[in-house]
Each structure stands twice: as structure tokens, then as C-alpha cells.
Design a protein around this motif. Sequence first.
Motif, mmCIF file in Angstrom:
data_model
loop_
_atom_site.group_PDB
_atom_site.id
_atom_site.type_symbol
_atom_site.label_atom_id
_atom_site.label_comp_id
_atom_site.label_asym_id
_atom_site.label_seq_id
_atom_site.Cartn_x
_atom_site.Cartn_y
_atom_site.Cartn_z
ATOM 1 N N PRO A 133 0.824 -1.215 0.000
ATOM 2 C CA PRO A 133 0.000 0.000 0.000
ATOM 3 C C PRO A 133 0.850 1.255 0.000
ATOM 4 N N VAL A 134 0.333 2.305 -0.638
ATOM 5 C CA VAL A 134 1.028 3.587 -0.653
ATOM 6 C C VAL A 134 1.113 4.144 0.760
ATOM 7 N N ARG A 135 0.041 4.004 1.504
ATOM 8 C CA ARG A 135 -0.013 4.405 2.911
ATOM 9 C C ARG A 135 0.008 3.124 3.735
ATOM 10 N N PRO A 136 1.089 2.852 4.474
ATOM 11 C CA PRO A 136 1.291 1.514 5.036
ATOM 12 C C PRO A 136 0.454 1.151 6.254
ATOM 13 N N HIS A 137 -0.208 2.132 6.882
ATOM 14 C CA HIS A 137 -0.969 1.817 8.094
ATOM 15 C C HIS A 137 -2.457 2.063 7.888
ATOM 16 N N LEU A 138 -3.261 1.094 8.318
ATOM 17 C CA LEU A 138 -4.715 1.169 8.211
ATOM 18 C C LEU A 138 -5.333 1.302 9.597
ATOM 19 N N VAL A 139 -6.170 2.318 9.779
ATOM 20 C CA VAL A 139 -6.939 2.490 11.017
ATOM 21 C C VAL A 139 -8.382 2.087 10.725
ATOM 22 N N ASP B 209 -18.821 13.278 20.505
ATOM 23 C CA ASP B 209 -18.124 14.359 19.807
ATOM 24 C C ASP B 209 -17.508 13.850 18.506
ATOM 25 N N ARG B 210 -16.809 14.750 17.795
ATOM 26 C CA ARG B 210 -16.155 14.382 16.551
ATOM 27 C C ARG B 210 -14.880 13.576 16.817
ATOM 28 N N LYS B 211 -14.385 12.939 15.756
ATOM 29 C CA LYS B 211 -13.310 11.950 15.894
ATOM 30 C C LYS B 211 -11.907 12.506 15.683
ATOM 31 N N ALA B 212 -11.774 13.670 15.087
ATOM 32 C CA ALA B 212 -10.460 14.137 14.626
ATOM 33 C C ALA B 212 -9.416 14.184 15.736
ATOM 34 N N ALA B 213 -9.743 14.776 16.871
ATOM 35 C CA ALA B 213 -8.760 14.888 17.956
ATOM 36 C C ALA B 213 -8.371 13.520 18.489
ATOM 37 N N HIS B 214 -9.307 12.590 18.508
ATOM 38 C CA HIS B 214 -9.027 11.240 18.994
ATOM 39 C C HIS B 214 -8.116 10.489 18.022
ATOM 40 N N LEU B 215 -8.305 10.719 16.731
ATOM 41 C CA LEU B 215 -7.416 10.100 15.751
ATOM 42 C C LEU B 215 -6.005 10.661 15.887
ATOM 43 N N GLU B 216 -5.892 11.942 16.110
ATOM 44 C CA GLU B 216 -4.573 12.545 16.306
ATOM 45 C C GLU B 216 -3.858 11.913 17.495
ATOM 46 N N GLN B 217 -4.576 11.715 18.595
ATOM 47 C CA GLN B 217 -3.987 11.083 19.778
ATOM 48 C C GLN B 217 -3.629 9.621 19.505
ATOM 49 N N HIS B 218 -4.486 8.935 18.779
ATOM 50 C CA HIS B 218 -4.244 7.532 18.427
ATOM 51 C C HIS B 218 -2.946 7.392 17.635
ATOM 52 N N LEU B 219 -2.765 8.243 16.648
ATOM 53 C CA LEU B 219 -1.558 8.176 15.822
ATOM 54 C C LEU B 219 -0.322 8.572 16.617
ATOM 55 N N ALA B 220 -0.471 9.531 17.537
ATOM 56 C CA ALA B 220 0.654 9.899 18.396
ATOM 57 C C ALA B 220 1.088 8.705 19.230
ATOM 58 N N GLY B 221 0.127 7.941 19.727
ATOM 59 C CA GLY B 221 0.457 6.745 20.499
ATOM 60 C C GLY B 221 1.167 5.688 19.674
ATOM 61 N N LEU B 222 0.883 5.677 18.384
ATOM 62 C CA LEU B 222 1.543 4.735 17.475
ATOM 63 C C LEU B 222 2.864 5.270 16.934
ATOM 64 N N GLY B 223 3.099 6.554 17.129
ATOM 65 C CA GLY B 223 4.298 7.177 16.570
ATOM 66 C C GLY B 223 4.229 7.317 15.057
ATOM 67 N N LEU B 224 3.013 7.547 14.522
ATOM 68 C CA LEU B 224 2.816 7.618 13.081
ATOM 69 C C LEU B 224 2.429 9.013 12.629
#
Length: 216
Positions: free
Chosen positions: A3-9, A141-156
Motif C-alpha cells: 500500500p502507498v499508505r502503510p498503516h490502516l486504522v 463528539d467528533r473523531k479528529a482529535a481522537h485520531l490525532e492522539q491515536h496516531l501519536a500513540g503509534l508514533g505515526l
Amino acid sequence: MTPVRPHLVWDWNGTLLNDLSLVVTATNAVFAHVGGPTVTAEEHRTRFRRPIADYYAEVLGRAVDDEEFGRLDRVFHDAYRTGLTTCQLAEEATEAMRSWPGSQSLLSMWFHDELVPTVTTYGLDGHFTRVDGLRAAVGGDRKAAHLEQHLAGLGLDGRSVVLIGDSIDDADAAEAVGGRCVLYTGGFTDPGRLRASGRPVADTLTEAVRVAATLP
């Protein structure tokens, strides 16, 4: 295929978990609690959006403030928990996860302490490098801030990520971090609304994975 983008959420409710019927039942428990109308599954799919308080306000025909939404959210989740054991994984969910060639994780707006054991019960925890749910007392609430935190936890970096979900909010969240999204028509949102958004759309989860692997 690499995949062009290697990580799938993955999204959970309405995507990997086929819980539309239960969500509509729990939503109607909320509306009945305050003397509101009953909605059908198709009406829910047409009108549902985040913040969920805005959806409730539209159906009820009046404002829903934070205090009232907190009470209604508890009514919703009490009804949801009662029926959760009736839910099955979405069709092709396991096959779709196995077909993704990169890393994958799970991000839900359902409560974290309930999400994690449920994912384990379905035998899916081994697929994910990280599982995150909502770490708050009230949802909606909306998901954007939670996705940002999720990716930070993954280091992505978000630019390395594609998300598969069933709502416009999923696409908005992915784009907010520089990612892409494939929208699945089998969940909480009317397929016409998804296609009208201009984002990539798939009718099955295996198709969603195939599309996700090609997104630049």
C-alpha cells in the motif's frame, strides 16, 4: 500489493461491528425517554451525524445542551449494553483485516474500557498494533482529535495512514491529520450521503481494503 499508505486504522461501530440495529434501538430509547419520535434505520442513516447532540436536537426539534446530552448519552449506552451480545461482526470483516498487507489499528468512539475486552471476545486483538476507545465519561463528539492522539500513540504521521469507516466524520478526521479515508456503505450512514461527499466509497469491507491500498 504494497500500500502507498502503510498503516490502516479501522473504525469499530458500524464498520467492523454490525451494530446498526442495536444503535437504532438504543437511539429510540433516548428519544422515548424525552417524549420524542421513533426513527427507522433508514431515517437514522440519513440524519445521523456528529456531534450527536446536533442529531438529537434535529430529531427532537429543540436544542440539547451539554447537561442534557450527558443524561441522554447514559440512556443510550445503558440500552446499547443490554443488546450488545446480539451483534455480529460485519460480513467479510475478518477476511478484510487479513487481506491488508501493512500494519493496522482500531480506533472507536465507544468507551475504551468496554471496547478492549469486546474486541478480545471477538478474537480480533491479534490483528491490531493498538486499540483505542473513548477515554471520557460522555461520548458523542467528533473523531479528529481522537485520531490525532491515536496516531501519536503509534508514533505515526497521518500522511502514512488510511482509515476505513462508515461516517463522514471518519473522513473528516482522516483528512484533518493528512490521511485518507475509504467510506463503507454498510454502516450508520446512507450510501447516497457517502457518495455525495466525494470520498472513495466501498460496498464491502474487502473492497474497502483494496481501495485503501491504492490511495496516494
